[in-house]
Design an enzyme around this catalytic site. Structure first.
Site, PDB file in Angstrom:
ATOM      1  CE  LYS A   1      63.751 -27.892 -76.906  1.00  0.00           C
ATOM      2  NZ  LYS A   1      63.877 -29.176 -77.662  1.00  0.00           N
TER       3      LYS A   1
ATOM      4  CD1 TRP B   1      52.438 -22.152 -76.551  1.00  0.00           C
ATOM      5  CD2 TRP B   1      50.253 -21.674 -76.670  1.00  0.00           C
ATOM      6  NE1 TRP B   1      52.192 -21.083 -75.722  1.00  0.00           N
ATOM      7  CE2 TRP B   1      50.861 -20.760 -75.769  1.00  0.00           C
ATOM      8  CE3 TRP B   1      48.892 -21.547 -76.903  1.00  0.00           C
ATOM      9  CZ2 TRP B   1      50.150 -19.761 -75.102  1.00  0.00           C
ATOM     10  CZ3 TRP B   1      48.177 -20.537 -76.254  1.00  0.00           C
ATOM     11  CH2 TRP B   1      48.801 -19.672 -75.362  1.00  0.00           C
TER      12      TRP B   1
ATOM     13  CB  THR C   1      60.601 -24.420 -76.901  1.00  0.00           C
ATOM     14  OG1 THR C   1      59.472 -23.878 -76.229  1.00  0.00           O
ATOM     15  CG2 THR C   1      61.812 -24.223 -76.002  1.00  0.00           C
ATOM     16  CG  ASP C   2      56.737 -20.931 -77.113  1.00  0.00           C
ATOM     17  OD1 ASP C   2      57.098 -22.112 -76.911  1.00  0.00           O
ATOM     18  OD2 ASP C   2      55.640 -20.497 -76.730  1.00  0.00           O
TER      19      ASP C   2
ATOM     20  CE1 TYR D   1      62.523 -35.085 -67.920  1.00  0.00           C
ATOM     21  CE2 TYR D   1      61.355 -32.998 -68.116  1.00  0.00           C
ATOM     22  CZ  TYR D   1      61.700 -34.113 -67.383  1.00  0.00           C
ATOM     23  OH  TYR D   1      61.219 -34.263 -66.101  1.00  0.00           O
ATOM     24  CB  THR D   2      58.087 -31.988 -73.991  1.00  0.00           C
ATOM     25  OG1 THR D   2      57.439 -33.245 -73.844  1.00  0.00           O
ATOM     26  CG2 THR D   2      58.923 -31.984 -75.257  1.00  0.00           C
TER      27      THR D   2
ATOM     28  CE1 TYR E   1      60.864 -28.418 -73.163  1.00  0.00           C
ATOM     29  CE2 TYR E   1      59.864 -26.236 -73.277  1.00  0.00           C
ATOM     30  CZ  TYR E   1      60.194 -27.436 -73.877  1.00  0.00           C
ATOM     31  OH  TYR E   1      59.849 -27.659 -75.190  1.00  0.00           O
TER      32      TYR E   1
ATOM     33  N   GLY F   1      56.966 -39.373 -80.215  1.00  0.00           N
ATOM     34  CA  GLY F   1      56.365 -38.150 -79.671  1.00  0.00           C
ATOM     35  C   GLY F   1      55.389 -37.536 -80.669  1.00  0.00           C
ATOM     36  CD  GLN F   2      52.041 -33.250 -78.820  1.00  0.00           C
ATOM     37  OE1 GLN F   2      50.914 -32.983 -79.194  1.00  0.00           O
ATOM     38  NE2 GLN F   2      52.751 -32.413 -78.081  1.00  0.00           N
TER      39      GLN F   2
HETATM   40  N1  LIG Z   1      54.931 -29.844 -76.945  1.00  0.00           N
HETATM   41  C1  LIG Z   1      54.988 -28.524 -77.065  1.00  0.00           C
HETATM   42  O1  LIG Z   1      54.039 -27.797 -76.734  1.00  0.00           O
HETATM   43  C2  LIG Z   1      56.216 -27.878 -77.636  1.00  0.00           C
HETATM   44  C3  LIG Z   1      56.267 -26.482 -77.696  1.00  0.00           C
HETATM   45  C4  LIG Z   1      57.398 -25.860 -78.230  1.00  0.00           C
HETATM   46  C5  LIG Z   1      58.446 -26.642 -78.703  1.00  0.00           C
HETATM   47  N2  LIG Z   1      58.376 -28.004 -78.602  1.00  0.00           N
HETATM   48  C6  LIG Z   1      59.516 -28.774 -79.071  1.00  0.00           C
HETATM   49  O2  LIG Z   1      59.081 -29.561 -80.167  1.00  0.00           O
HETATM   50  C7  LIG Z   1      59.825 -30.778 -80.198  1.00  0.00           C
HETATM   51  C8  LIG Z   1      58.860 -31.946 -80.271  1.00  0.00           C
HETATM   52  O3  LIG Z   1      58.017 -31.892 -79.124  1.00  0.00           O
HETATM   53  P1  LIG Z   1      56.834 -32.945 -78.904  1.00  0.00           P
HETATM   54  O4  LIG Z   1      55.672 -32.195 -78.388  1.00  0.00           O
HETATM   55  O5  LIG Z   1      56.698 -33.828 -80.078  1.00  0.00           O
HETATM   56  O6  LIG Z   1      57.466 -33.787 -77.677  1.00  0.00           O
HETATM   57  P2  LIG Z   1      57.001 -35.172 -77.103  1.00  0.00           P
HETATM   58  O7  LIG Z   1      55.637 -35.521 -77.584  1.00  0.00           O
HETATM   59  O8  LIG Z   1      57.269 -35.128 -75.635  1.00  0.00           O
HETATM   60  O9  LIG Z   1      58.016 -36.199 -77.803  1.00  0.00           O
HETATM   61  C9  LIG Z   1      59.362 -36.258 -77.466  1.00  0.00           C
HETATM   62  C10 LIG Z   1      59.818 -37.672 -77.709  1.00  0.00           C
HETATM   63  O10 LIG Z   1      61.197 -37.756 -77.371  1.00  0.00           O
HETATM   64  C11 LIG Z   1      61.378 -38.932 -76.602  1.00  0.00           C
HETATM   65  N3  LIG Z   1      62.571 -38.833 -75.781  1.00  0.00           N
HETATM   66  C12 LIG Z   1      62.709 -38.377 -74.506  1.00  0.00           C
HETATM   67  N4  LIG Z   1      63.983 -38.525 -74.091  1.00  0.00           N
HETATM   68  C13 LIG Z   1      64.664 -39.082 -75.121  1.00  0.00           C
HETATM   69  C14 LIG Z   1      66.005 -39.494 -75.304  1.00  0.00           C
HETATM   70  N5  LIG Z   1      66.911 -39.371 -74.311  1.00  0.00           N
HETATM   71  N6  LIG Z   1      66.377 -40.039 -76.487  1.00  0.00           N
HETATM   72  C15 LIG Z   1      65.468 -40.197 -77.474  1.00  0.00           C
HETATM   73  N7  LIG Z   1      64.177 -39.838 -77.363  1.00  0.00           N
HETATM   74  C16 LIG Z   1      63.786 -39.283 -76.200  1.00  0.00           C
HETATM   75  C17 LIG Z   1      60.134 -39.014 -75.776  1.00  0.00           C
HETATM   76  O11 LIG Z   1      59.984 -40.297 -75.193  1.00  0.00           O
HETATM   77  P3  LIG Z   1      59.221 -40.403 -73.758  1.00  0.00           P
HETATM   78  O12 LIG Z   1      57.836 -39.868 -74.006  1.00  0.00           O
HETATM   79  O13 LIG Z   1      59.304 -41.861 -73.475  1.00  0.00           O
HETATM   80  O14 LIG Z   1      59.996 -39.531 -72.813  1.00  0.00           O
HETATM   81  C18 LIG Z   1      59.082 -38.697 -76.827  1.00  0.00           C
HETATM   82  O15 LIG Z   1      58.729 -39.845 -77.566  1.00  0.00           O
HETATM   83  C19 LIG Z   1      60.710 -30.768 -78.953  1.00  0.00           C
HETATM   84  O16 LIG Z   1      61.979 -30.306 -79.303  1.00  0.00           O
HETATM   85  C20 LIG Z   1      60.040 -29.763 -78.046  1.00  0.00           C
HETATM   86  O17 LIG Z   1      60.947 -29.155 -77.151  1.00  0.00           O
HETATM   87  C21 LIG Z   1      57.288 -28.643 -78.097  1.00  0.00           C
END
Ligand SMILES: NC(=O)c1ccc[n+]([C@@H]2O[C@H](COP(=O)([O-])OP(=O)(O)OC[C@H]3O[C@@H](n4cnc5c(N)ncnc54)[C@H](OP(=O)(O)O)[C@@H]3O)[C@@H](O)[C@H]2O)c1
Length: 298
Positions: free
Chosen positions: A130, A152, A102-103, A62-63, A126, A10-11
């Protein structure tokens, strides 16, 4: 120290792998869902007993905020039950857990930045999953885990708002972007570096907030993306005009908080780290990424 990173594709997971502090003596295993599904308790237990990490960093989640509204079982499985499972199994082998949240656990009714101790009241599936994950982590670790809420998030890697805007700017003569939701764009690279800093401070536990500095609307963010893309030659000076619109003009399945700026002063102090302003981070991300990373094929 042995460190297990989940959600490594993921990111945030990707940026964690890119920013491993140079010369550190740590042994790091980074795995994504195809190697370790955090919802599979026996697999998680197997990983813990074989690798015996000292620290687990959970970047898996799951985002898909809108999809979660109609896929709540899977969102709950990953964000709530998966987080709890990882926390339980990490605790079993004596590993510390850094978990990310998350926010969107907040309702956005406040008009000043949310502190870690402010009362969550999520408005979406979501956000609720969370928040349930946070509670499961607290329960499984007896409050010993460190949870970092952020907002974000974007990166050169993965799917995110800047890439969507760049694609739309190449497709459309005019774009409406929501101007009545305020938050803080956060480069996953800076977040990853903050997490590596937290890795060196085992005394940190409970909830911290980490975002880049400043705040803006999605509209402001989109205009900044357009300006930066033109500046660094990613887009020709474009005729696309970006117009501010209200949330009611862009209905989505999931409700979003109108205001979800996080008060990060505690973490800046405890991690001894000053964040970049979001606009500076955006510029750095866009000038260091390749065009191939940013310009997703139309
Ligand atoms: N993105 C945002 O804007 C944002 C904002 C606030 C907080 N956050 C938090 O920041 C953290 C990182 O977010 P991110 O943006 O990096 O998310 P992301 O890019 O969606 O990456 C999440 C990763 O987790 C994997 N994943 C999904 N289900 C899984 C499972 N059961 N077991 C193991 N891996 C699994 C996903 O694989 P698949 O892609 O194959 O599903 C993906 O590679 C998360 O906790 C998110 O809630 C994100």
């Amino acid at each position: 120290m042995k460190i297990l990173i989940t959600g490594s594709a993921g990111q945030l997971g990707w940026e964690l792998c890119q920013t491993i502090p140079p010369g550190c003596p740590w042994i790091i295993e980074a795995v994504d869902v195809d190697q370790l599904d955090i919802t599979n308790e026996s697999d998680v237990a197997g990983w813990m007993s074989r690798f015996k990490p000292d620290l687990v960093i959970n970047a898996a989640a799951y985002t898909a905020v809108d999809r979660a509204e109609s896929d709540s079982d899977q969102a709950d499985r990953v964000n709530h039950l998966g987080a709890g499972c990882l926390a339980r199994q990490a605790t079993q082998v004596g590993a510390r857990l850094i978990h990310v949240s998350t926010d969107f656990v907040f309702d956005g009714l406040q008009s000043h930045p949310y502190r870690p101790q402010d009362k969550p009241n999520p408005m979406s599936v979501y956000g609720r999953t969370k928040r349930a994950g946070e509670q499961a982590v607290i329960e499984a670790t007896g409050g010993q885990a460190l949870m970092i809420r952020t907002a974000w998030v974007y990166s050169a890697h993965g799917h995110n708002f800047p890439k969507t805007i760049l694609r739309l700017l190449r497709q459309r003569p005019e774009l409406g972007v929501v101007c009545d939701q305020i938050g803080t764009p956060t480069w996953a690279k800076g977040l990853a570096q903050a997490i590596w800093q937290a890795a060196t401070k085992p005394e940190l536990r409970g909830i911290l907030h980490w975002t880049d500095a400043g705040a803006c609307s999605w509209y402001d963010f989109a205009v900044a993306i357009q300006e930066e893309a033109e500046q660094c030659g990613l887009l020709a000076a474009t005729a696309t005009s970006i117009k501010p619109i209200g949330s009611e003009d862009y209905p989505l399945p999931a409700s979003r908080p109108a205001y979800s700026v996080l008060d990060c002063r505690d973490s800046y102090r405890l991690l001894d780290r000053q964040p970049s302003h979001w606009r500076r981070s955006l510029r750095q991300m866009m000038t260091t990424a390749t065009a191939g990373q940013l310009l997703v094929a139309i």
